[in-house]
Design a protein around this motif. Structure first.
Motif, PDB file in Angstrom:
ATOM      1  N   GLY A  29       0.810  -1.198   0.000  1.00 47.92           N
ATOM      2  CA  GLY A  29       0.000   0.000   0.000  1.00 47.92           C
ATOM      3  C   GLY A  29       0.848   1.254   0.000  1.00 47.92           C
ATOM      4  O   GLY A  29       2.064   1.214   0.180  1.00 47.92           O
ATOM      5  N   GLY A  30       0.190   2.388  -0.217  1.00 46.28           N
ATOM      6  CA  GLY A  30       0.902   3.648  -0.228  1.00 46.28           C
ATOM      7  C   GLY A  30       0.093   4.749  -0.861  1.00 46.28           C
ATOM      8  O   GLY A  30      -1.109   4.612  -1.088  1.00 46.28           O
TER       9      GLY A  30
ATOM     10  N   ARG B 126       0.958  -2.554  -6.450  1.00 50.21           N
ATOM     11  CA  ARG B 126       0.737  -3.984  -6.346  1.00 50.21           C
ATOM     12  C   ARG B 126       0.732  -4.383  -4.886  1.00 50.21           C
ATOM     13  O   ARG B 126       1.727  -4.206  -4.180  1.00 50.21           O
ATOM     14  N   LEU B 127      -0.389  -4.919  -4.440  1.00 51.85           N
ATOM     15  CA  LEU B 127      -0.529  -5.404  -3.084  1.00 51.85           C
ATOM     16  C   LEU B 127      -0.157  -6.877  -3.012  1.00 51.85           C
ATOM     17  O   LEU B 127      -0.422  -7.639  -3.939  1.00 51.85           O
TER      18      LEU B 127
ATOM     19  N   ALA C  64       3.189 -21.649  -4.532  1.00 50.22           N
ATOM     20  CA  ALA C  64       4.376 -22.110  -3.824  1.00 50.22           C
ATOM     21  C   ALA C  64       4.688 -21.238  -2.617  1.00 50.22           C
ATOM     22  O   ALA C  64       5.280 -21.706  -1.642  1.00 50.22           O
ATOM     23  N   LYS C  65       4.301 -19.981  -2.676  1.00 53.22           N
ATOM     24  CA  LYS C  65       4.565 -19.039  -1.590  1.00 53.22           C
ATOM     25  C   LYS C  65       3.322 -18.724  -0.763  1.00 53.22           C
ATOM     26  O   LYS C  65       3.403 -17.901   0.152  1.00 53.22           O
ATOM     27  N   ASN C  66       2.187 -19.349  -1.088  1.00 52.67           N
ATOM     28  CA  ASN C  66       0.919 -19.048  -0.418  1.00 52.67           C
ATOM     29  C   ASN C  66       0.657 -17.547  -0.395  1.00 52.67           C
ATOM     30  O   ASN C  66       0.293 -16.973   0.639  1.00 52.67           O
ATOM     31  N   THR C  67       0.824 -16.935  -1.542  1.00 51.82           N
ATOM     32  CA  THR C  67       0.731 -15.490  -1.652  1.00 51.82           C
ATOM     33  C   THR C  67      -0.274 -15.097  -2.729  1.00 51.82           C
ATOM     34  O   THR C  67      -0.334 -15.720  -3.793  1.00 51.82           O
ATOM     35  N   VAL C  68      -1.044 -14.063  -2.443  1.00 48.10           N
ATOM     36  CA  VAL C  68      -1.970 -13.500  -3.407  1.00 48.10           C
ATOM     37  C   VAL C  68      -1.571 -12.057  -3.667  1.00 48.10           C
ATOM     38  O   VAL C  68      -1.130 -11.346  -2.756  1.00 48.10           O
ATOM     39  N   TYR C  69      -1.718 -11.638  -4.913  1.00 46.33           N
ATOM     40  CA  TYR C  69      -1.359 -10.289  -5.321  1.00 46.33           C
ATOM     41  C   TYR C  69      -2.579  -9.581  -5.898  1.00 46.33           C
ATOM     42  O   TYR C  69      -3.498 -10.206  -6.428  1.00 46.33           O
ATOM     43  N   LEU C  70      -2.560  -8.288  -5.810  1.00 45.06           N
ATOM     44  CA  LEU C  70      -3.543  -7.463  -6.487  1.00 45.06           C
ATOM     45  C   LEU C  70      -2.804  -6.356  -7.220  1.00 45.06           C
ATOM     46  O   LEU C  70      -2.277  -5.432  -6.592  1.00 45.06           O
ATOM     47  N   GLN C  71      -2.735  -6.488  -8.536  1.00 39.84           N
ATOM     48  CA  GLN C  71      -2.134  -5.455  -9.364  1.00 39.84           C
ATOM     49  C   GLN C  71      -3.194  -4.420  -9.681  1.00 39.84           C
ATOM     50  O   GLN C  71      -4.220  -4.748 -10.278  1.00 39.84           O
ATOM     51  N   MET C  72      -2.950  -3.184  -9.291  1.00 41.54           N
ATOM     52  CA  MET C  72      -3.915  -2.112  -9.451  1.00 41.54           C
ATOM     53  C   MET C  72      -3.334  -1.069 -10.390  1.00 41.54           C
ATOM     54  O   MET C  72      -2.328  -0.433 -10.077  1.00 41.54           O
ATOM     55  N   ASN C  73      -3.969  -0.906 -11.534  1.00 39.52           N
ATOM     56  CA  ASN C  73      -3.553   0.066 -12.532  1.00 39.52           C
ATOM     57  C   ASN C  73      -4.629   1.125 -12.711  1.00 39.52           C
ATOM     58  O   ASN C  73      -5.781   0.935 -12.335  1.00 39.52           O
ATOM     59  N   SER C  74      -4.231   2.236 -13.313  1.00 37.62           N
ATOM     60  CA  SER C  74      -5.158   3.328 -13.595  1.00 37.62           C
ATOM     61  C   SER C  74      -5.962   3.706 -12.361  1.00 37.62           C
ATOM     62  O   SER C  74      -7.188   3.849 -12.404  1.00 37.62           O
ATOM     63  N   LEU C  75      -5.266   3.885 -11.264  1.00 34.24           N
ATOM     64  CA  LEU C  75      -5.934   4.138  -9.993  1.00 34.24           C
ATOM     65  C   LEU C  75      -6.677   5.466 -10.002  1.00 34.24           C
ATOM     66  O   LEU C  75      -6.231   6.447 -10.597  1.00 34.24           O
TER      67      LEU C  75
ATOM     68  N   GLY D  46      -6.194 -10.346   6.918  1.00 34.29           N
ATOM     69  CA  GLY D  46      -4.965  -9.613   7.140  1.00 34.29           C
ATOM     70  C   GLY D  46      -5.219  -8.343   7.924  1.00 34.29           C
ATOM     71  O   GLY D  46      -6.356  -7.996   8.240  1.00 34.29           O
ATOM     72  N   GLN D  47      -4.143  -7.631   8.223  1.00 33.88           N
ATOM     73  CA  GLN D  47      -4.247  -6.445   9.067  1.00 33.88           C
ATOM     74  C   GLN D  47      -4.730  -5.211   8.317  1.00 33.88           C
ATOM     75  O   GLN D  47      -5.096  -4.211   8.946  1.00 33.88           O
ATOM     76  N   GLY D  48      -4.739  -5.264   7.007  1.00 31.63           N
ATOM     77  CA  GLY D  48      -5.140  -4.137   6.190  1.00 31.63           C
ATOM     78  C   GLY D  48      -3.962  -3.272   5.794  1.00 31.63           C
ATOM     79  O   GLY D  48      -3.006  -3.110   6.556  1.00 31.63           O
ATOM     80  N   THR D  49      -4.023  -2.721   4.593  1.00 31.18           N
ATOM     81  CA  THR D  49      -2.999  -1.803   4.126  1.00 31.18           C
ATOM     82  C   THR D  49      -3.678  -0.620   3.439  1.00 31.18           C
ATOM     83  O   THR D  49      -4.619  -0.793   2.666  1.00 31.18           O
ATOM     84  N   GLN D  50      -3.223   0.575   3.748  1.00 28.54           N
ATOM     85  CA  GLN D  50      -3.853   1.792   3.246  1.00 28.54           C
ATOM     86  C   GLN D  50      -3.407   2.090   1.825  1.00 28.54           C
ATOM     87  O   GLN D  50      -2.209   2.112   1.524  1.00 28.54           O
ATOM     88  N   VAL D  51      -4.376   2.335   0.962  1.00 32.10           N
ATOM     89  CA  VAL D  51      -4.128   2.805  -0.394  1.00 32.10           C
ATOM     90  C   VAL D  51      -4.779   4.170  -0.535  1.00 32.10           C
ATOM     91  O   VAL D  51      -5.984   4.311  -0.328  1.00 32.10           O
ATOM     92  N   THR D  52      -3.984   5.159  -0.868  1.00 33.35           N
ATOM     93  CA  THR D  52      -4.489   6.513  -1.042  1.00 33.35           C
ATOM     94  C   THR D  52      -4.135   7.006  -2.436  1.00 33.35           C
ATOM     95  O   THR D  52      -2.960   6.992  -2.824  1.00 33.35           O
ATOM     96  N   VAL D  53      -5.139   7.426  -3.177  1.00 28.02           N
ATOM     97  CA  VAL D  53      -4.957   7.934  -4.537  1.00 28.02           C
ATOM     98  C   VAL D  53      -5.334   9.408  -4.530  1.00 28.02           C
ATOM     99  O   VAL D  53      -6.510   9.757  -4.381  1.00 28.02           O
ATOM    100  N   SER D  54      -4.344  10.251  -4.669  1.00 28.44           N
ATOM    101  CA  SER D  54      -4.576  11.687  -4.562  1.00 28.44           C
ATOM    102  C   SER D  54      -3.478  12.444  -5.284  1.00 28.44           C
ATOM    103  O   SER D  54      -2.331  12.014  -5.330  1.00 28.44           O
TER     104      SER D  54
END
Length: 124
Positions: free
Chosen positions: A9-10, A19-20, A74-85, A115-123
């Motif tokens: 996040g960011g 990408r989360l 293999a890594k038990n990981t999920v991603y979220l690619q976020m474009n054109s935010l 999960g604990q949550g991650t902040q995404v700010t689009v500004s």
């Protein structure tokens, strides 16, 4: 015992990308589904994207064609690619995993973990 660690996040400008990541660890026997939810202030938590163990994906209408969910088994990981935010994508994003757990007594149980949550700010 399961741990979900989110990252990625960011703060980004409109039109930017993030990408989360969410990595699951612990006494997991199998994963049925991995999902991303988000919650903006004053709004209900909503499902953004999800993927099942057999690869079926689904997306909220508001993010279709912009977001992509993927996994690394293999890594038990999920991603979220976020474009054109967009500014309306601003929210806390939560990873959610439906898992089969190995219990301390050797038994098994199905559980949904967050999960604990991650902040995404689009500004700008």
């Amino acid at each position: 015992q399961v741990q979900l660690v989110e990252s990625g996040g960011g703060l980004v400008q409109p039109g930017g990308s993030l990408r989360l990541s969410c990595a699951a660890s612990g006494n997991i026997l199998s994963i049925y589904a991995m999902n991303w939810y988000r919650q903006a202030p004053g709004k209900q938590r909503e499902l953004v994207a999800g993927v099942t163990s057999d690869g079926i994906t689904n997306y909220a209408d508001s993010v279709k064609d912009r977001f992509t969910i993927s996994t690394d088994h293999a890594k038990n990981t999920v991603y979220l690619q976020m474009n054109s935010l967009k500014p309306e994508d601003t929210a806390v994003y939560y990873c959610n995993v439906d898992v089969e757990l190995l219990l301390p007594n050797g038994g098994r149980a199905d559980s949904s973990r967050w999960g604990q949550g991650t902040q995404v700010t689009v500004s700008s």
